[in-house]
Motif scaffolding. Structure first.
Motif, mmCIF file in Angstrom:
data_model
loop_
_atom_site.group_PDB
_atom_site.id
_atom_site.type_symbol
_atom_site.label_atom_id
_atom_site.label_comp_id
_atom_site.label_asym_id
_atom_site.label_seq_id
_atom_site.Cartn_x
_atom_site.Cartn_y
_atom_site.Cartn_z
ATOM 1 N N HIS A 106 49.415 25.453 3.090
ATOM 2 C CA HIS A 106 47.894 25.613 3.213
ATOM 3 C C HIS A 106 47.536 26.090 4.507
ATOM 4 C CE1 HIS A 106 46.840 24.442 -0.758
ATOM 5 N NE2 HIS A 106 47.417 23.197 -0.802
ATOM 6 N N GLY A 107 47.807 25.465 5.565
ATOM 7 C CA GLY A 107 47.234 25.796 6.858
ATOM 8 C C GLY A 107 47.789 27.344 7.403
ATOM 9 N N ASN A 111 45.667 29.993 4.600
ATOM 10 C CA ASN A 111 44.516 30.395 5.322
ATOM 11 C C ASN A 111 44.511 31.772 5.544
ATOM 12 O OD1 ASN A 111 42.930 28.003 5.161
ATOM 13 N ND2 ASN A 111 43.948 27.337 7.026
ATOM 14 N N LEU A 114 43.362 33.891 3.020
ATOM 15 C CA LEU A 114 41.966 33.541 2.859
ATOM 16 C C LEU A 114 41.697 32.952 1.213
ATOM 17 C CD1 LEU A 114 40.210 36.807 4.121
ATOM 18 C CD2 LEU A 114 40.579 34.479 5.265
ATOM 19 N N SER A 115 42.755 32.087 1.184
ATOM 20 C CA SER A 115 42.816 31.324 0.052
ATOM 21 C C SER A 115 41.522 30.267 0.082
ATOM 22 C CB SER A 115 44.069 30.622 -0.495
ATOM 23 O OG SER A 115 44.035 29.651 -1.354
ATOM 24 N N SER A 118 43.222 26.931 -0.054
ATOM 25 C CA SER A 118 44.051 26.625 1.100
ATOM 26 C C SER A 118 43.068 25.962 2.222
ATOM 27 C CB SER A 118 44.822 27.438 1.372
ATOM 28 O OG SER A 118 45.946 27.352 0.816
ATOM 29 N N ILE A 119 41.818 26.752 2.471
ATOM 30 C CA ILE A 119 40.811 26.512 3.508
ATOM 31 C C ILE A 119 40.161 25.223 3.178
ATOM 32 C CG2 ILE A 119 38.536 27.341 4.317
ATOM 33 C CD1 ILE A 119 39.581 30.178 3.547
ATOM 34 N N THR A 120 39.903 24.635 2.098
ATOM 35 C CA THR A 120 39.480 23.534 1.655
ATOM 36 C C THR A 120 40.442 22.397 1.751
ATOM 37 O OG1 THR A 120 37.948 24.509 -0.058
ATOM 38 C CG2 THR A 120 38.463 22.140 -0.135
ATOM 39 N N THR A 122 42.655 22.486 4.136
ATOM 40 C CA THR A 122 43.018 22.394 5.387
ATOM 41 C C THR A 122 41.675 21.607 6.273
ATOM 42 O OG1 THR A 122 44.288 24.559 5.623
ATOM 43 C CG2 THR A 122 43.356 23.688 7.565
#
Length: 143
Positions: A106-107, A111, A114-115, A118-120, A122
């Motif tokens: 995810h990180g 990121n 710009l998923s 994944s941003i959530t 992270t």
């Protein structure tokens, strides 16, 4: 525990991690999430297993090669009791299954793409990390 800030080593490490993630995506079309790579290496047969094992061997061998370079050493010590380390690992493992991936997947990779998922993820795991460090160090007095 206080750690030294080493900007050049951090930059080089980030470039190597990012480069490996880009290479894995370009060559195999796969996300460089360590949890997914490990679980796939333990359960997958055939050619998919081969690249996963090679990635893991590289992830283990690279630091071992680095610390054997002249002038390099690895200073690692932990005041944390073994039970705390094992408990922490178990909690992270549970979190990874709920989050559908780990910090590297995810990180780093998510990121960069710009998923939103994944941003959530992270933001959530970073907030949980900050809160945990605060509670352990300042409320419980550290381990």
């Amino acid at each position: 525990m206080i750690t030294d800030f080493t900007p050049w080593q951090a930059l080089l490490g980030g470039v190597l991690i990012g480069g490996a993630a880009v290479a894995l995506m370009a060559i195999h079309g796969r996300i460089a999430g360590m949890t997914g790579i490990v679980s796939g290496a333990l359960s997958t047969a055939g050619s998919d297993k081969n690249w996963r094992l090679a990635f893991l061997v590289g992830a283990i061998a690279a630091p071992l090669l680095f610390i054997n370079l002249p002038g390099q050493s690895l200073q690692f010590a932990s005041d944390s009791p073994l039970w705390a380390v094992l408990f922490s690992g178990a909690v992270v493992g549970i979190g990874v299954s709920f989050a559908g991936g780990c910090t590297s997947g995810h990180g780093v990779c998510g990121n960069a793409r710009l998923s939103p998922r994944s941003i959530t993820a992270t933001v959530v795991f970073m907030a949980a990390t900050f809160a945990t460090v605060f509670v352990v160090r300042h409320v419980l007095g550290g381990f």
